[in-house]
Motif scaffolding. Structure first.
Motif, PDB file in Angstrom:
ATOM      1  N   ALA A 189      -1.477 -15.148-116.446  1.00  0.00           N
ATOM      2  CA  ALA A 189      -1.844 -14.128-116.504  1.00  0.00           C
ATOM      3  C   ALA A 189      -2.927 -13.622-115.866  1.00  0.00           C
ATOM      4  CB  ALA A 189      -0.986 -13.087-118.165  1.00  0.00           C
ATOM      5  N   VAL A 190      -2.914 -12.173-114.932  1.00  0.00           N
ATOM      6  CA  VAL A 190      -4.579 -11.994-114.434  1.00  0.00           C
ATOM      7  C   VAL A 190      -4.313 -10.680-114.693  1.00  0.00           C
ATOM      8  CG1 VAL A 190      -5.631 -11.081-112.189  1.00  0.00           C
ATOM      9  CG2 VAL A 190      -3.471 -12.707-112.121  1.00  0.00           C
ATOM     10  N   ILE A 191      -5.805 -10.639-115.440  1.00  0.00           N
ATOM     11  CA  ILE A 191      -6.435  -9.340-116.599  1.00  0.00           C
ATOM     12  C   ILE A 191      -7.799  -9.040-115.142  1.00  0.00           C
ATOM     13  CG2 ILE A 191      -7.234  -8.409-118.364  1.00  0.00           C
ATOM     14  CD1 ILE A 191      -6.020 -10.493-120.258  1.00  0.00           C
ATOM     15  N   THR A 192      -7.429  -7.676-115.655  1.00  0.00           N
ATOM     16  CA  THR A 192      -8.058  -6.706-114.290  1.00  0.00           C
ATOM     17  C   THR A 192      -8.267  -5.367-114.324  1.00  0.00           C
ATOM     18  OG1 THR A 192      -8.226  -6.797-111.935  1.00  0.00           O
ATOM     19  CG2 THR A 192      -6.517  -6.524-112.040  1.00  0.00           C
ATOM     20  N   ASP A 193      -9.002  -4.789-113.898  1.00  0.00           N
ATOM     21  CA  ASP A 193      -8.723  -3.178-114.239  1.00  0.00           C
ATOM     22  C   ASP A 193      -8.389  -2.077-113.034  1.00  0.00           C
ATOM     23  OD1 ASP A 193     -11.092  -2.543-112.657  1.00  0.00           O
ATOM     24  OD2 ASP A 193     -12.290  -3.406-114.546  1.00  0.00           O
ATOM     25  N   ALA A 194      -8.650  -1.051-113.634  1.00  0.00           N
ATOM     26  CA  ALA A 194      -7.685  -0.299-112.720  1.00  0.00           C
ATOM     27  C   ALA A 194      -8.349  -0.271-111.156  1.00  0.00           C
ATOM     28  CB  ALA A 194      -7.452   1.456-112.929  1.00  0.00           C
ATOM     29  N   THR A 195     -10.087  -0.885-111.069  1.00  0.00           N
ATOM     30  CA  THR A 195     -10.615  -0.778-110.253  1.00  0.00           C
ATOM     31  C   THR A 195     -10.787  -1.542-109.343  1.00  0.00           C
ATOM     32  OG1 THR A 195     -12.066   0.986-110.789  1.00  0.00           O
ATOM     33  CG2 THR A 195     -13.078  -0.341-109.022  1.00  0.00           C
ATOM     34  N   VAL A 196     -10.473  -3.035-109.618  1.00  0.00           N
ATOM     35  CA  VAL A 196     -10.573  -3.933-109.269  1.00  0.00           C
ATOM     36  C   VAL A 196      -9.037  -4.534-108.666  1.00  0.00           C
ATOM     37  CG1 VAL A 196     -11.065  -6.570-109.016  1.00  0.00           C
ATOM     38  CG2 VAL A 196     -12.461  -5.594-110.123  1.00  0.00           C
ATOM     39  N   ALA A 197      -8.168  -3.933-108.735  1.00  0.00           N
ATOM     40  CA  ALA A 197      -6.988  -4.514-109.114  1.00  0.00           C
ATOM     41  C   ALA A 197      -6.045  -4.327-107.154  1.00  0.00           C
ATOM     42  CB  ALA A 197      -6.017  -3.993-110.045  1.00  0.00           C
ATOM     43  N   ALA A 227      -6.658  -8.099-106.258  1.00  0.00           N
ATOM     44  CA  ALA A 227      -5.401  -8.396-107.657  1.00  0.00           C
ATOM     45  C   ALA A 227      -4.317  -9.575-106.063  1.00  0.00           C
ATOM     46  CB  ALA A 227      -4.217  -7.367-108.314  1.00  0.00           C
ATOM     47  N   ARG A 228      -3.893  -8.584-105.660  1.00  0.00           N
ATOM     48  CA  ARG A 228      -3.199  -9.493-104.815  1.00  0.00           C
ATOM     49  C   ARG A 228      -3.384 -10.731-104.563  1.00  0.00           C
ATOM     50  NH1 ARG A 228       1.902 -10.878-105.468  1.00  0.00           N
ATOM     51  NH2 ARG A 228       1.837  -8.267-106.104  1.00  0.00           N
ATOM     52  N   LYS A 229      -4.325 -10.949-103.991  1.00  0.00           N
ATOM     53  CA  LYS A 229      -5.364 -12.079-103.252  1.00  0.00           C
ATOM     54  C   LYS A 229      -5.407 -12.895-104.151  1.00  0.00           C
ATOM     55  CE  LYS A 229      -7.780 -11.704-100.158  1.00  0.00           C
ATOM     56  NZ  LYS A 229      -9.142 -11.067 -99.144  1.00  0.00           N
ATOM     57  N   ALA A 230      -5.081 -12.563-106.068  1.00  0.00           N
ATOM     58  CA  ALA A 230      -5.976 -14.001-106.454  1.00  0.00           C
ATOM     59  C   ALA A 230      -4.228 -13.958-106.457  1.00  0.00           C
ATOM     60  CB  ALA A 230      -5.998 -13.265-107.794  1.00  0.00           C
ATOM     61  N   PHE A 241      -2.419 -19.850-118.843  1.00  0.00           N
ATOM     62  CA  PHE A 241      -4.052 -19.518-119.231  1.00  0.00           C
ATOM     63  C   PHE A 241      -3.870 -17.975-118.138  1.00  0.00           C
ATOM     64  CE2 PHE A 241      -2.626 -21.655-114.604  1.00  0.00           C
ATOM     65  CZ  PHE A 241      -3.397 -20.717-114.028  1.00  0.00           C
ATOM     66  N   VAL A 242      -5.141 -17.444-118.454  1.00  0.00           N
ATOM     67  CA  VAL A 242      -5.721 -16.496-118.106  1.00  0.00           C
ATOM     68  C   VAL A 242      -6.998 -16.673-117.802  1.00  0.00           C
ATOM     69  CG1 VAL A 242      -6.747 -13.984-119.483  1.00  0.00           C
ATOM     70  CG2 VAL A 242      -4.621 -15.241-120.384  1.00  0.00           C
ATOM     71  N   VAL A 243      -6.731 -15.424-116.450  1.00  0.00           N
ATOM     72  CA  VAL A 243      -7.634 -15.439-115.524  1.00  0.00           C
ATOM     73  C   VAL A 243      -8.277 -13.478-115.931  1.00  0.00           C
ATOM     74  CG1 VAL A 243      -7.971 -15.403-112.827  1.00  0.00           C
ATOM     75  CG2 VAL A 243      -6.537 -16.660-113.790  1.00  0.00           C
ATOM     76  N   VAL A 291     -10.071 -18.836-116.675  1.00  0.00           N
ATOM     77  CA  VAL A 291     -10.589 -18.979-115.981  1.00  0.00           C
ATOM     78  C   VAL A 291     -12.077 -17.426-115.442  1.00  0.00           C
ATOM     79  CG1 VAL A 291     -10.333 -19.347-113.146  1.00  0.00           C
ATOM     80  CG2 VAL A 291      -8.876 -20.750-114.832  1.00  0.00           C
ATOM     81  N   GLN A 292     -12.905 -18.232-114.660  1.00  0.00           N
ATOM     82  CA  GLN A 292     -13.721 -16.413-114.739  1.00  0.00           C
ATOM     83  C   GLN A 292     -13.385 -16.483-112.914  1.00  0.00           C
ATOM     84  OE1 GLN A 292     -15.101 -13.941-116.321  1.00  0.00           O
ATOM     85  NE2 GLN A 292     -16.064 -15.003-118.115  1.00  0.00           N
ATOM     86  N   VAL A 293     -13.443 -14.981-112.687  1.00  0.00           N
ATOM     87  CA  VAL A 293     -13.322 -14.983-111.256  1.00  0.00           C
ATOM     88  C   VAL A 293     -14.233 -13.365-111.077  1.00  0.00           C
ATOM     89  CG1 VAL A 293     -12.884 -14.578-109.045  1.00  0.00           C
ATOM     90  CG2 VAL A 293     -11.687 -15.985-110.475  1.00  0.00           C
TER      91      VAL A 293
END
Length: 297
Positions: A39-47, A51-54, A99-101, A126-128
């Motif tokens: 799962a890629v956890i991101t926020d409304a600004t970064v997504a 997010a698509r590239k990740a 795992f979580v990103v 994993v931290q990005v």
């Protein structure tokens, strides 16, 4: 690309610093032998930005990835948001080897890391990091957590990432205010640990503010190396690691009394560091050194 190693026995991991790293996320995760679901956890600004590239990188490497978008800002660091993440991880059937990103700034890293530390009693993450502040500080060292009404980071854990990817290309979309706020943590390392780094910041500040990638790569890698050294000696903050909190006592107080809305974290700890430096003159810090510290902020 520059590499820094955090030495923690069988929980050691690498920090990679350079341009063009986000598209390599899938390959980096594949080398770690992690489970297929993530799962890629991101926020409304970064997504919308990354997010698509990740996810594309993860899918290309054979992973089954889902994106969880949380609100942007400090309000996301709440137990309510954590519970929502748990439900969505369960719906996607993440298991112990999954795992979580964490894709975003410090808030996302703290939140996603805490979710990873507690879901199924702990899954890898994993931290990005996509901000300057998160690349040099919050993505490294394993301190994760969320806030309560009573204060900041009062619920948390120590949960080390498996790898950290610091992509300098993320700064192309970072607002100037956020970038300048991130410099607070960079300057902190020069104050507490590395006089040559402090002198370099004085000399190269204009190039850093211009986001010169060569200078940034060297400075970010040095900051990560300093934190890696401290964390390797004192992972759970029983002594030496407290030095990394320079300026944070006053800074966290400012964030709290302003309801986490007026100051960015870096702005608050900038004020905290200058205030701490002034207070330190009572215990022997030279006025000239205080002036140099104030000059960088």
């Amino acid at each position: 690309m520059r590499n820094v190693r955090v030495s923690l026995g069988d929980r050691s991991y690498s920090i990679h610093v350079g341009a063009g790293l986000l598209p390599t996320l899938g390959r980096a995760c594949a080398r770690l032998g992690l489970g297929r679901r993530c799962a890629v956890i991101t926020d409304a600004t970064v997504a919308p930005l990354f997010a698509r590239k990740a996810v594309d990188s993860l899918v290309a490497a054979g992973f089954d990835a889902v994106t969880l978008v949380v609100p942007a800002g400090e309000k996301a660091k709440s137990l309510k948001v954590v519970a929502d993440c748990y439900d969505r991880l369960a719906a996607h059937r993440l298991e112990r080897k999954s795992f979580v990103v964490a894709l975003g700034g410090g808030v996302v890293g703290d939140l996603a890391g805490f979710v990873a530390a507690t879901y199924l009693r702990g899954v890898p993450f994993v931290q990005v990091p996509t901000t300057l502040l998160s690349q040099v500080d919050s993505s490294v060292g394993g301190k994760v957590g969320v806030n309560l009404k009573a204060g900041k980071n009062l619920v948390g854990a120590f949960h080390q990432p498996r790898v950290v990817l610091c992509d300098l290309d993320a700064f192309a979309t970072l607002p100037d205010r956020e970038f300048r706020a991130g410099l607070a943590e960079v300057i902190k390392y020069g104050i507490i640990h590395d006089a040559p780094l402090f002198r370099r910041l004085e000399r190269d500040l204009d190039r850093i503010l211009a986001r010169d990638k060569a200078v940034l790569a060297a400075v970010i890698a040095r900051c990560c190396a300093i934190k890696a050294d401290v964390v390797s000696q004192d992972e759970t903050e029983s002594g030496l690691r407290a030095i990394l909190n320079f300026g944070h006592t006053i800074g966290h107080g400012l964030e709290a009394i302003s309801a986490y809305g007026k100051y960015l974290h870096g702005e608050a700890i900038s004020i905290g560091q200058v205030a701490a430096a002034h207070l330190s003159t009572k215990t022997g810090l030279a006025a000239a050194d205080v002036a140099r510290i104030r000059g960088l902020f």
